[in-house]
Design an enzyme around this catalytic site. Structure first.
Site, PDB file in Angstrom:
ATOM      1  N   ARG A   1       0.859  -1.182   0.000  1.00  0.00           N
ATOM      2  CA  ARG A   1       0.000   0.000   0.000  1.00  0.00           C
ATOM      3  C   ARG A   1       0.899   1.236   0.000  1.00  0.00           C
ATOM      4  O   ARG A   1       1.501   1.578   1.006  1.00  0.00           O
ATOM      5  CB  ARG A   1      -0.921  -0.026   1.227  1.00  0.00           C
ATOM      6  CG  ARG A   1      -1.613   1.294   1.479  1.00  0.00           C
ATOM      7  CD  ARG A   1      -2.697   1.205   2.522  1.00  0.00           C
ATOM      8  NE  ARG A   1      -2.275   0.657   3.800  1.00  0.00           N
ATOM      9  CZ  ARG A   1      -1.645   1.326   4.761  1.00  0.00           C
ATOM     10  NH1 ARG A   1      -1.285   2.581   4.556  1.00  0.00           N
ATOM     11  NH2 ARG A   1      -1.336   0.748   5.898  1.00  0.00           N
TER      12      ARG A   1
ATOM     13  N   HIS B   1      -3.659   4.163   4.769  1.00  0.00           N
ATOM     14  CA  HIS B   1      -4.718   3.155   4.873  1.00  0.00           C
ATOM     15  C   HIS B   1      -6.038   3.732   4.371  1.00  0.00           C
ATOM     16  O   HIS B   1      -6.727   3.129   3.549  1.00  0.00           O
ATOM     17  CB  HIS B   1      -4.851   2.695   6.324  1.00  0.00           C
ATOM     18  CG  HIS B   1      -6.028   1.810   6.574  1.00  0.00           C
ATOM     19  ND1 HIS B   1      -6.097   0.522   6.078  1.00  0.00           N
ATOM     20  CD2 HIS B   1      -7.190   2.014   7.241  1.00  0.00           C
ATOM     21  CE1 HIS B   1      -7.243  -0.028   6.434  1.00  0.00           C
ATOM     22  NE2 HIS B   1      -7.925   0.857   7.141  1.00  0.00           N
TER      23      HIS B   1
ATOM     24  N   TYR C   1       4.216   5.377  11.344  1.00  0.00           N
ATOM     25  CA  TYR C   1       4.555   3.988  11.646  1.00  0.00           C
ATOM     26  C   TYR C   1       5.445   3.308  10.607  1.00  0.00           C
ATOM     27  O   TYR C   1       5.809   2.149  10.772  1.00  0.00           O
ATOM     28  CB  TYR C   1       3.278   3.155  11.862  1.00  0.00           C
ATOM     29  CG  TYR C   1       2.268   3.217  10.735  1.00  0.00           C
ATOM     30  CD1 TYR C   1       2.396   2.435   9.596  1.00  0.00           C
ATOM     31  CD2 TYR C   1       1.156   4.057  10.824  1.00  0.00           C
ATOM     32  CE1 TYR C   1       1.467   2.474   8.574  1.00  0.00           C
ATOM     33  CE2 TYR C   1       0.215   4.111   9.812  1.00  0.00           C
ATOM     34  CZ  TYR C   1       0.371   3.314   8.686  1.00  0.00           C
ATOM     35  OH  TYR C   1      -0.555   3.361   7.674  1.00  0.00           O
TER      36      TYR C   1
END
Length: 409
Positions: A294, A298, A307
């Site tokens: 990805r 998200h 992160y």
């Protein structure tokens, strides 16, 4: 009924009969216990037909599933990925401009979706999550209908039976059970079709998915479980979700699993065709793990910089699915600059059409959330509605105050 009794009734190809499947050689119990779930295990097998540099590589097991792909069809796969990415980028921009409430981008996952989507027959049935914009494109769903749901003006503006493409599923993992039940019905009807269920690596940890695996194996359901492992379940990396590669989980349920390079549209097409043929041939379920990434957040409410690092993203950018196929098309003289220029124009026209369609949509009813919760109303809901109404009114008040200050009143 057990998996064994079902297998006895209906022959199923062994789990180790395909390259990249879950079959392994028997080891001693001591060795197995020592190595299970550790870094010492052999590297997972990965089906790849196009390298990141656009080089075609041979694969004895899967080449036959794409042997008949013509240069025109290759250009079609490239076009699908480019237009899907353009639509996705426009949707992200529209959300940032306040036109959509949320958007789940597929950036980087185009090859997995287009490859698997183009492997489907018209009478196959798709159960998506909320990120399968490329599969929706392959099934003929108007992109504007997808955006209406994220704007909050419809609950999915397409007829599922019109495209054999179910409505987007927001609840994580539940669509795998829907797909399994539908596939069991297909088998009972004697239909020569298959079902495919899409989900992510995070959803693979849901109990619904495990239950779907169990039922599909026991009843030999003609279903393909297509897991897009994009490495991150929101902010949780795959290694914190599973001790083994996701495709190997199929082994414990009694059906084959395979890991495919999800940034390789040709390999995704070939592996999905194989899995769908197994389903249509009465050989039961298959788990396909599309190993991809990805590239964006998200959803538009997420900040991936909190992160994961830039170096990881840059490493995956070098494996970009669209550039990979373009290099192959150019090296094989299957496409010229005129084709790419024409596609650029078509891409911009699509972006404009989508933008205009969204801006022509009505504003969502912001108070609809408070209706239909209780048949006779509820004091707490009434209180929440009043609070929200005051919150909404505060924006108009601030706007009026600002206008007055500017005009000097």
């Amino acid at each position: 009924m057990t998996v064994e009794s079902t297998a006895a009734q209906k022959p199923r190809r062994s789990a180790g009969s395909k390259a990249g499947t879950t079959g392994t050689k028997r080891t001693t119990s001591t060795t197995a216990k020592k190595n299970a779930g550790t870094k010492k295990d052999a590297e997972p097998q990965l089906v790849q037909l196009l390298t990141p540099e656009g080089k075609r590589v041979k694969n004895a097991e899967y080449d036959k599933y794409v042997a008949g792909v013509t240069p025109e069809e290759l250009r079609g796969l490239y076009r699908d990925m480019v237009l899907t990415r353009r639509f996705d980028a426009e949707a992200t921009a529209l959300q940032r401009q306040g036109e959509l409430g949320l958007w789940a981008s597929l950036l980087g996952q185009e090859a997995a979706q287009i490859g698997s989507g183009r492997a489907l027959h018209d009478d196959d049935y798709v159960f998506p999550t909320y990120r399968e914009h490329g599969v929706a494109w392959c099934r003929g769903v108007d992109p504007a209908n997808l955006l209406g749901m994220f704007r909050g003006v419809n609950n999915g503006g397409w007829d599922p039976n019109g495209n054999n493409f179910h409505l987007y599923t927001i609840v994580i993992g539940s669509q795998t059970l829907h797909a399994t039940g539908y596939a069991m019905g297909v088998a009972k009807d004697g239909a020569d079709s298959a079902v495919i269920a899409y989900f992510g690596d995070g959803a693979s940890s849901q109990g619904d998915v495990a239950e779907a695996f169990t039922f599909s194996a026991v009843y030999n359901a003609p279903v393909v479980f297509f897991c897009q492992n994009n490495q991150w379940a929101i902010s949780e990396p795959t290694e914190k979700q599973s001790r083994v590669p996701i495709y190997q989980r199929a082994q414990g349920f009694g059906f084959p699993g395979v890991r495919v390079d999800g940034n390789d549209v040709l390999a995704s097409l070939a592996v999905t065709r194989w899995a769908l043929e197994r389903a249509r041939g009465g050989e039961g379920p298959t788990l396909v793990e599309a190993f991809t990434y990805r590239m964006g957040a998200h959803t538009t409410s997420d900040d991936p910089t909190r992160y994961r690092g830039d170096e990881e993203r840059l490493a995956w950018e070098a494996k970009d699915p669209i550039q990979r196929l373009r290099r192959y098309l150019e090296a094989s003289n299957h496409a010229d600059e005129g084709f790419f220029a024409e596609l650029d124009s078509e891409s911009e026209a699509l972006g404009k059409r989508v933008r205009e369609a969204v801006r022509a949509m009505p504003d969502p009813d912001r108070f609809a959330i408070f209706e239909n919760a209780y048949a006779d109303g509820h004091a707490l809901v009434d209180e929440e509605r009043a609070q929200f109404a005051a919150y909404e009114a505060s924006f108009a008040t601030e706007s009026d105050s600002g206008s007055a200050a500017v005009s000097g009143v």
